[in-house]
Design an enzyme around this catalytic site. Structure first.
Site, PDB file in Angstrom:
ATOM      1  N   GLU A   1       1.597   3.903   3.021  1.00  0.00           N
ATOM      2  CA  GLU A   1       2.004   3.400   4.337  1.00  0.00           C
ATOM      3  C   GLU A   1       3.530   3.425   4.435  1.00  0.00           C
ATOM      4  O   GLU A   1       4.204   2.397   4.479  1.00  0.00           O
ATOM      5  CB  GLU A   1       1.399   1.999   4.549  1.00  0.00           C
ATOM      6  CG  GLU A   1      -0.128   2.061   4.504  1.00  0.00           C
ATOM      7  CD  GLU A   1      -0.834   0.711   4.367  1.00  0.00           C
ATOM      8  OE1 GLU A   1      -0.168  -0.332   4.519  1.00  0.00           O
ATOM      9  OE2 GLU A   1      -2.066   0.714   4.111  1.00  0.00           O
TER      10      GLU A   1
ATOM     11  N   ARG B   1      -3.099   4.811  -2.370  1.00  0.00           N
ATOM     12  CA  ARG B   1      -2.973   3.464  -1.789  1.00  0.00           C
ATOM     13  C   ARG B   1      -2.687   2.378  -2.829  1.00  0.00           C
ATOM     14  O   ARG B   1      -1.923   1.448  -2.583  1.00  0.00           O
ATOM     15  CB  ARG B   1      -4.297   3.146  -1.064  1.00  0.00           C
ATOM     16  CG  ARG B   1      -4.542   1.691  -0.679  1.00  0.00           C
ATOM     17  CD  ARG B   1      -5.872   1.606   0.040  1.00  0.00           C
ATOM     18  NE  ARG B   1      -6.405   0.264   0.207  1.00  0.00           N
ATOM     19  CZ  ARG B   1      -6.337  -0.442   1.347  1.00  0.00           C
ATOM     20  NH1 ARG B   1      -5.718   0.055   2.393  1.00  0.00           N
ATOM     21  NH2 ARG B   1      -6.886  -1.634   1.414  1.00  0.00           N
TER      22      ARG B   1
ATOM     23  N   GLU C   1       0.276  -4.479  11.250  1.00  0.00           N
ATOM     24  CA  GLU C   1      -0.200  -3.099  11.084  1.00  0.00           C
ATOM     25  C   GLU C   1       0.636  -2.282  12.068  1.00  0.00           C
ATOM     26  O   GLU C   1       0.443  -2.360  13.280  1.00  0.00           O
ATOM     27  CB  GLU C   1      -1.695  -2.977  11.410  1.00  0.00           C
ATOM     28  CG  GLU C   1      -2.612  -3.708  10.444  1.00  0.00           C
ATOM     29  CD  GLU C   1      -2.808  -2.996   9.104  1.00  0.00           C
ATOM     30  OE1 GLU C   1      -2.268  -1.883   8.931  1.00  0.00           O
ATOM     31  OE2 GLU C   1      -3.490  -3.559   8.239  1.00  0.00           O
TER      32      GLU C   1
ATOM     33  N   HIS D   1       2.189  -3.405   6.930  1.00  0.00           N
ATOM     34  CA  HIS D   1       1.237  -2.333   6.628  1.00  0.00           C
ATOM     35  C   HIS D   1       1.239  -1.333   7.780  1.00  0.00           C
ATOM     36  O   HIS D   1       1.883  -1.519   8.807  1.00  0.00           O
ATOM     37  CB  HIS D   1      -0.181  -2.913   6.491  1.00  0.00           C
ATOM     38  CG  HIS D   1      -0.395  -3.739   5.271  1.00  0.00           C
ATOM     39  ND1 HIS D   1      -1.118  -3.311   4.193  1.00  0.00           N
ATOM     40  CD2 HIS D   1       0.030  -4.988   4.963  1.00  0.00           C
ATOM     41  CE1 HIS D   1      -1.140  -4.245   3.262  1.00  0.00           C
ATOM     42  NE2 HIS D   1      -0.451  -5.293   3.700  1.00  0.00           N
TER      43      HIS D   1
ATOM     44  N   HIS E   1       0.857  -1.197   0.000  1.00  0.00           N
ATOM     45  CA  HIS E   1       0.000   0.000   0.000  1.00  0.00           C
ATOM     46  C   HIS E   1       0.891   1.243   0.000  1.00  0.00           C
ATOM     47  O   HIS E   1       1.703   1.442   0.902  1.00  0.00           O
ATOM     48  CB  HIS E   1      -0.931   0.002   1.223  1.00  0.00           C
ATOM     49  CG  HIS E   1      -2.060  -0.963   1.088  1.00  0.00           C
ATOM     50  ND1 HIS E   1      -2.620  -1.615   2.161  1.00  0.00           N
ATOM     51  CD2 HIS E   1      -2.741  -1.370  -0.012  1.00  0.00           C
ATOM     52  CE1 HIS E   1      -3.605  -2.389   1.717  1.00  0.00           C
ATOM     53  NE2 HIS E   1      -3.698  -2.257   0.404  1.00  0.00           N
TER      54      HIS E   1
HETATM   55  O1  0X9 Z   1      -7.003  -3.770   4.410  1.00  0.00           O
HETATM   56  C1  0X9 Z   1      -5.846  -4.154   4.272  1.00  0.00           C
HETATM   57  O2  0X9 Z   1      -5.389  -4.547   3.212  1.00  0.00           O
HETATM   58  C2  0X9 Z   1      -4.917  -4.128   5.487  1.00  0.00           C
HETATM   59  N1  0X9 Z   1      -5.158  -2.964   6.275  1.00  0.00           N
HETATM   60  S1  0X9 Z   1      -4.678  -1.506   5.692  1.00  0.00           S
HETATM   61  O3  0X9 Z   1      -5.209  -0.459   6.559  1.00  0.00           O
HETATM   62  N2  0X9 Z   1      -3.109  -1.424   5.802  1.00  0.00           N
HETATM   63  O4  0X9 Z   1      -5.086  -1.381   4.335  1.00  0.00           O
HETATM   64  C3  0X9 Z   1      -5.150  -5.385   6.278  1.00  0.00           C
HETATM   65  C4  0X9 Z   1      -4.829  -6.589   5.479  1.00  0.00           C
HETATM   66  C5  0X9 Z   1      -4.968  -7.840   6.229  1.00  0.00           C
HETATM   67  N3  0X9 Z   1      -5.644  -8.798   5.405  1.00  0.00           N
HETATM   68  C6  0X9 Z   1      -4.994  -9.651   4.592  1.00  0.00           C
HETATM   69  N4  0X9 Z   1      -3.722  -9.532   4.373  1.00  0.00           N
HETATM   70  N5  0X9 Z   1      -5.711 -10.596   4.023  1.00  0.00           N
HETATM   71 ZN    ZN Z   2      -2.045  -1.518   4.080  1.00  0.00          ZN
END
Ligand code: 0X9
Ligand code: ZN
Length: 301
Positions: A66, A119, A263, A188, A63
């Site tokens: 980030e 993003r 995260e 992330h 992303h």
């Molecule tokens: O939504 C996402 O992709 C991630 N959160 S973010 O705020 N950084 O965009 C979480 C991803 C976790 N899920 C998987 N990797 N499947």
């Molecule tokens: Zn992310």
């Protein structure tokens, strides 16, 4: 050289990776994990002290906005190559490390030059819409839940699974090293969480409880230095259901034993705009946790 008091653009990161290869030619090799819509390479390094080792994979910057994610991955590489601390030396020697700080290079460049809060990747998909969320595009329960079919959405999953050259090429690279992989870490921000697969279900997989306990202990190690408190758990349980993410595919299709998504800092005060004076403390506490994961992964098999 790289300070830990500023965020670096793609050219600086790539030049720094090249410097590492030049400085440690017997240990570090340049690797290409894939390519991008705008014709860039997904550049990385492999750190290896010999053959026949299990491997760790570090995925940063999928992303674009980030920014703390590439900074964290760079720091882990730096520590593995320069630290004299016993645990770090052992971690570097006992595993091969495949390290990709920026897996969405086009998006990352765009956040430096045009839109800080971008993003997705940068492929035009409709007359007025650009970009696919590369963490919704992997071929695992694609578009099932927590992903959008609308090109303008920030979580647009794309026209099909692996429609994007970034995810397609990186997944092919991963297939090629799958047998070696013991631990896969995706970075992330933000929220201070350690997430486990799967994004569509809270039903635990075969080694879920072991992976959960290992993650909890690692987040205990993370908290020691500055008291930062990460929550640990299944994605669908502790943030939101979302499918098509990299760690779900890596777990389900490549059967990698230990797979996590960090995260990183913070809990929302600054969010994606994490101040530069938090880069080093973030990186240090995360490194503490990665060393603990390594320690446990060695005994896990
Ligand atoms: O939504 C996402 O992709 C991630 N959160 S973010 O705020 N950084 O965009 C979480 C991803 C976790 N899920 C998987 N990797 N499947
Ligand atoms: Zn992310």
């Amino acid at each position: 050289s790289m300070g830990w008091d500023a965020y670096y653009n793609l050219n600086d990161i790539n030049n720094w990776l090249d410097d590492l290869v030049a400085t440690y030619p017997r240990i570090v090799t340049s690797i290409i994990g894939g390519s991008t819509y705008e014709g860039r390479q997904i550049k990385g390094i492999k750190i290896s002290h010999g053959s026949g080792r299990k491997a760790v994979f570090l995925e940063g910057g999928i992303h674009a906005r980030e920014w703390i994610s590439p900074a964290t991955v760079n720091f882990i590489a730096h520590e593995l190559l320069t630290s004299n601390e016993t645990d770090t030396v052992a971690a570097a020697r006992d595993f091969d490390w495949y390290i990709f700080p920026v897996t969405n290079p086009d998006g990352y460049v765009w956040t430096f030059e045009n839109e800080r809060m971008w993003r997705k990747n940068r492929r035009p998909v409709a007359f007025n819409a650009i970009g696919i969320d590369l963490n919704r595009n992997w071929n695992n329960n694609w578009l099932r839940i927590g992903a959008s079919a609308q090109p303008i959405s920030d979580s647009y999953a794309g026209p099909g699974p692996f429609s994007e050259i970034e995810t397609r090429t990186l997944s092919e690279y991963l297939r090629g090293i799958a047998d070696q992989l013991e631990l896969y870490l995706s970075f992330h921000s933000y929220s201070e969480l350690l997430l486990l697969p799967f994004g569509n279900t809270t039903v635990p997989y075969a080694n879920y409880n072991d992976a959960l306990n290992i993650g909890r202990r690692a987040m205990g190690a993370l908290s020691v230095r500055y008291g930062t408190s990460y929550s640990v758990g299944n994605i669908a349980e502790i943030i939101y259901a979302a499918t098509g993410g990299s760690i779900d595919w890596v777990k389900d299709h490549l059967k990698v034993p230990l797979v996590y998504c960090y995260e990183l800092r913070d809990k929302g005060q600054f969010g994606f705009m994490l101040p530069e004076d938090q880069i080093l403390p973030n990186n240090q506490e995360v490194m503490d946790s990665v060393l603990d994961l390594i320690h446990q992964a060695k005994r896990f098999g």
